[in-house]
Design a protein around this motif. Sequence first.
Motif, PDB file in Angstrom:
ATOM      1  N   TRP A  52      45.922  40.700  41.122  1.00 56.96           N
ATOM      2  CA  TRP A  52      44.690  41.379  41.533  1.00 56.96           C
ATOM      3  C   TRP A  52      44.104  42.164  40.366  1.00 56.96           C
ATOM      4  CZ3 TRP A  52      41.263  41.114  45.333  1.00 56.96           C
ATOM      5  CH2 TRP A  52      41.624  40.456  46.503  1.00 56.96           C
ATOM      6  N   ILE A  53      44.979  42.837  39.614  1.00 57.72           N
ATOM      7  CA  ILE A  53      44.508  43.581  38.441  1.00 57.72           C
ATOM      8  C   ILE A  53      43.930  42.619  37.404  1.00 57.72           C
ATOM      9  CG2 ILE A  53      45.219  45.024  36.491  1.00 57.72           C
ATOM     10  CD1 ILE A  53      47.311  46.289  38.347  1.00 57.72           C
ATOM     11  N   ALA A  54      44.632  41.509  37.155  1.00 61.05           N
ATOM     12  CA  ALA A  54      44.174  40.526  36.172  1.00 61.05           C
ATOM     13  C   ALA A  54      42.868  39.876  36.593  1.00 61.05           C
ATOM     14  CB  ALA A  54      45.254  39.462  35.963  1.00 61.05           C
ATOM     15  N   SER A  55      42.636  39.728  37.912  1.00 55.41           N
ATOM     16  CA  SER A  55      41.433  39.060  38.393  1.00 55.41           C
ATOM     17  C   SER A  55      40.163  39.831  38.048  1.00 55.41           C
ATOM     18  CB  SER A  55      41.512  38.847  39.908  1.00 55.41           C
ATOM     19  OG  SER A  55      41.448  40.083  40.609  1.00 55.41           O
ATOM     20  N   ALA A  58      38.871  38.334  34.923  1.00 54.39           N
ATOM     21  CA  ALA A  58      38.658  36.884  34.965  1.00 54.39           C
ATOM     22  C   ALA A  58      37.285  36.590  35.551  1.00 54.39           C
ATOM     23  CB  ALA A  58      39.754  36.240  35.814  1.00 54.39           C
ATOM     24  N   PRO A  59      36.810  35.353  35.437  1.00 53.74           N
ATOM     25  CA  PRO A  59      35.521  34.977  36.035  1.00 53.74           C
ATOM     26  C   PRO A  59      35.505  35.257  37.534  1.00 53.74           C
ATOM     27  CG  PRO A  59      36.299  33.254  34.560  1.00 53.74           C
ATOM     28  CD  PRO A  59      37.423  34.225  34.695  1.00 53.74           C
ATOM     29  N   VAL A 182      43.240  30.322  38.093  1.00 59.51           N
ATOM     30  CA  VAL A 182      44.607  30.650  38.484  1.00 59.51           C
ATOM     31  C   VAL A 182      44.728  32.057  39.045  1.00 59.51           C
ATOM     32  CG1 VAL A 182      45.229  31.401  36.139  1.00 59.51           C
ATOM     33  CG2 VAL A 182      47.025  30.669  37.726  1.00 59.51           C
ATOM     34  N   PHE A 183      43.979  33.026  38.496  1.00 55.86           N
ATOM     35  CA  PHE A 183      44.055  34.394  39.007  1.00 55.86           C
ATOM     36  C   PHE A 183      43.490  34.482  40.422  1.00 55.86           C
ATOM     37  CE2 PHE A 183      43.901  36.258  34.446  1.00 55.86           C
ATOM     38  CZ  PHE A 183      45.249  36.005  34.309  1.00 55.86           C
ATOM     39  N   THR A 184      42.430  33.731  40.682  1.00 49.64           N
ATOM     40  CA  THR A 184      41.840  33.719  42.024  1.00 49.64           C
ATOM     41  C   THR A 184      42.818  33.131  43.033  1.00 49.64           C
ATOM     42  OG1 THR A 184      39.620  33.442  41.095  1.00 49.64           O
ATOM     43  CG2 THR A 184      39.910  32.908  43.423  1.00 49.64           C
TER      44      THR A 184
END
Length: 302
Positions: A52-55, A58-59, A182-184
């Motif tokens: 969630w933090i990484a998202s 991300a796009p 991948v983050f999504t």
Amino acid sequence: MNSKIVKAHIALFAAASMWGLMSPVGKMAMNAGITSLSLTSMRMMGAALCFWIASFFAPKEKVSKRDLLLLFFAALLGIVFNQGMFIFGLSLTSPIDATIITTSLPIATLILGILFLKEPVIPMKIFGVIIGAVGALILILSNYNDIGISGNIWGDMLCLFAQISFACYLTFFKGLISRYHVFTLMKWMFTYASLCFIPFSFHDLSEMISMSFPVDVWLEVGYVVFFGTFFAYVLIMVGQKTLHATIVSMYNYMQPVVGTIVSVVIGIGTFGWVKGIASLLIFVGVYIVTQTKSRMSLRNVP
């Protein structure tokens, strides 16, 4: 070889090494008193938080309501059943057996592909499946004659079912996986997985909070969460964006190699000639399977 390809190989090598180390490290944490339920729950919740933090970096992607529902079922097969059964199996068997059995994933995926995706039945693929299956069977049955710290047939079976569950996830949700970053995908899947798993692990987690563990135990838990889960998933995607799927799958062989070496060195696993033959058969079977062409390749689709 250009820098992008080199980067992809390094990323895959690092991811496979992290997964290979996760079995002995996770086993040490459980030997210190962290229950399998607690470790699995912390892995899921910790990874969900990280993704969630990484998202946020991300796009931004909008997920449809239908896909959110599909992601729930993907989380069941790809995380809840996969990680849950693997951790339970690891708590019963040796880390060597657990890491060797993970190499059966391509074989299970091949069988499901033939049954549900209508992949062509190629003799070399069938031969690879048989060789790998014989190796897995020898490995599991060899535990009947093992003494002491070695494996357990029920633990081995749980680890094998964990691979089958993940193979189902790869087979049935291939289209869904390709549609999002991948983050999504992972932030929703690990969130769903955490919500599904907490009711089963709540008792263990509540008891663990009142217990005291040394710093090294928490470092082992942290390794499982950050390296064995979050960073490994990120690194594997770096490799998948550049290299062919067959090359990516070859790095799966690093898992039992790393896990076996570490387990023997730290004294929490044994490795005899029977398991050596079994693991060799699995490696040969998986290699044959991953070297044969898929339906798309046979049709010359770029």
